[in-house]
Structure formats: C-alpha cells, structure tokens
Design a protein around this motif. Structure first.
Motif, PDB file in Angstrom:
ATOM      1  N   LYS A  48      72.484 -40.646   4.640  1.00  0.00           N
ATOM      2  CA  LYS A  48      72.546 -41.889   3.870  1.00  0.00           C
ATOM      3  C   LYS A  48      72.479 -41.598   2.367  1.00  0.00           C
ATOM      4  N   ASP A  49      71.538 -40.751   1.963  1.00  0.00           N
ATOM      5  CA  ASP A  49      71.389 -40.431   0.540  1.00  0.00           C
ATOM      6  C   ASP A  49      72.615 -39.684   0.012  1.00  0.00           C
TER       7      ASP A  49
ATOM      8  N   LYS B 220      75.828 -41.900  -0.700  1.00  0.00           N
ATOM      9  CA  LYS B 220      75.628 -43.063  -1.579  1.00  0.00           C
ATOM     10  C   LYS B 220      76.924 -43.518  -2.276  1.00  0.00           C
ATOM     11  N   ASP B 221      77.159 -44.792  -2.296  1.00  0.00           N
ATOM     12  CA  ASP B 221      78.278 -45.429  -3.022  1.00  0.00           C
ATOM     13  C   ASP B 221      79.659 -45.248  -2.409  1.00  0.00           C
TER      14      ASP B 221
END
Ligand SMILES: Nc1ncnc2c1ncn2[C@@H]1O[C@H](COP(=O)(O)OP(=O)(O)O)[C@@H](O)[C@H]1O
Ligand SMILES: [Mg+2]
Length: 268
Positions: A113-114, A117-118
């Motif tokens: 998830k990290d 990002k974006d």
C-alpha cells in the motif's frame, strides 16, 4: 480513482492468474477501461500470460515494496489499456528480507500500500495476482485492496476449505483493513456435467447466500483449449480465442457481472 481487487486463495492452480489476466483483458479491450495488473507471486505467471519473461524486467514489485524504486519505474505496458507491474523469484525472499529489520520496515503489512501510493489515480481497476498461500505477501495484498475475489474450484477441495479462507480473510480484514469487501466467490475450472462439481457448487452457493457473500452466477468451465492458449499464444486466452469459444463467452459473462456487481463495503 481505481478500485483495487485482490484475487486471493490459499491454493495454487485454482485460476487466480487466469482470472486476473483474462478479466483485465476484457475490461481493457471491450470496455476501454484502464487496468493495472500487479503480480505478487514469485512464479511471475502474469508476465508469462503476456509472453514476457519475468526475469527480463529491471524492477519488480519487490523493489516497489522495499522502496527501492517507484511504481512507475517498474510498470510496463502489455497491451492497449493494460499495464503490468511484474514479479519474479525475488518475492520468495521478501519476508526474510523484511521481518528481521522491523526497525526499518515499521509497517510490514503495508509495504504494498505504501509503495503504490498515488498510482491508483491513473487506472480504473487494479487487479492483484497473489501467491498460493495466505502469508506475508497475501496479507500485504489484502491491506492494499478495496475488494477481494475468491476463486473456487469444486474438485480440489470442499466447501469447508472455502469457508476457512473466507473466515481467515474476514479476520485479517478486521485487524488491518476494515473497509475491505469480500466482493465475490467465483467457480473456476468447472465441469458442470459431473455430479460432484454441481453438488459442491450448490453447497458453496448456499454458504455464500447465508453469509451475505456474492457468488457469481457465471462459472468458468474447464477447457482444454484454454490450457493450450496459455501455453502457445503469449496472450491471455480471451485475446487469442474465437468469441464463440465457451470459455471466452463465460469470461464475457464474468466481466458483465463484475461491472454490475456494486459491492457493499465491509460485509461478511
Ligand atoms: N478454465 C480453465 N480450463 C482449463 N484449464 C485452466 C482453466 N483456467 C486455468 N487453467 C489452467 O490451470 C492451471 C492453473 O491456472 P492458474 O490461473 O495459473 O492458477 P493459479 O494462478 O491459481 O495458480 C494453468 O495451467 C491454467 O492453464
Ligand atoms: Mg498464479
């Protein structure tokens, strides 16, 4: 913003990669959706489905998860509207490379998830192809996803196995990603003319009904032509086979159901 689907099941050979690559291909080709496939399985079969060698990529999902490159460094376009973030054998070492260093990796279940990002701004759908076990990597997939789809092959294990997996996913969700939605169970490699398959499917439907889980009406039939297409054509079966083929038809129906099915977040 993309809807993120993890295709999860703690068994190999149940059609995870086939479902990911074929559903992604239909959504991209027929419905003009922009799709990203993230492979997280060390076998790299999502690359192979598009005729690519998983060892030919400079960066993979392993590098993204460890923060050694950006997703854009690793993403490659496979076909029009279909991008792939590949995986290879490096993924077999991820857990060993991370868990002894929790001072550095303080959120081990959020590496995917990290790292991603974006990127979801750029796609309509993101599909995560997952390894055949519910371990560290699968956990990372479930924290990143909004939805999970579970393939169910009636001949390989019984409905108890399905129930066990749904429960494990639901428990994990409660701890790590409360908004994760179990978006459906889908029958794969089904031989509808056998009594065993029909019985098991019926049992699975009953369980899903009682538990408020969506089970796809459509099942993907077992098809020898499919296995051949995977072996020889370097593209997912739905892109290489004729549209009258029963497998292509079934994936078409799956895509229709997928698009209609507006999941309710946080059920089960
Ligand atoms: N509908 C189908 N009919 C026949 N064989 C299939 C079908 N779907 C997948 N397979 C074959 O089953 C094997 C496992 O499928 P795969 O999608 O790689 O599963 P997983 O990713 O869960 O390990 C592959 O050899 C694939 O070609
Ligand atoms: Mg696979």
């Amino acid at each position: 913003m993309a809807e993120i689907y993890s295709i999860s099941m703690n068994k190999g050979g149940v059609g995870k990669t086939s479902l990911v690559t074929n559903l992604a291909s239909i959504l991209a080709k027929k419905y003009k959706k922009k799709v990203l496939i993230i492979d997280t399985d060390a076998q790299g079969n999502s690359s192979i489905a598009f005729g690519k060698n998983p060892y030919d990529f400079e960066y993979t999902i392993y590098d993204v998860m460890l923060g050694e490159c950006t997703p854009k460094d690793a993403i490659r376009t496979m076909k029009r509207n279909i991008d792939l973030l590949p995986a290879n054998d490096d993924m077999n070492f991820l857990e060993f490379d991370v868990l002894p260093h929790l001072d550095k990796y303080t959120r081990p279940y959020y590496l995917l998830k990290d790292g991603m990002k974006d990127i979801d701004q750029e796609y309509d759908y993101i599909f995560i192809d997952t390894p055949p076990s519910l371990g560290f990597v699968a956990g990372n997939c479930l924290t990143y996803a909004n939805h999970v789809i579970i393939p169910f092959v009636p001949e390989m294990y019984d409905v108890k196995g399905l129930i066990r997996v749904v429960k494990a996913i639901a428990e994990f969700r409660n701890d790590y990603n409360p908004s994760l939605n179990v978006a459906g169970v889908i029958g794969m490699k089904v031989e509808s003319n056998t009594a065993l398959h029909s019985e098991m499917l019926q049992e699975a439907r009953k369980y899903c009904n009682q538990s408020g889980i969506y089970m796809y009406e459509t099942v993907v039939p077992k098809s020898i032509a499919f296995a051949k297409a995977v072996a020889y054509s370097n593209v997912p079966a739905i892109l290489s086979s004729e549209s009258k083929n029963k497998l292509v038809k079934s994936y078409d129906e799956v895509a229709k159901e997928f698009l209609i099915n507006k999941p309710v977040k946080g059920k089960v």
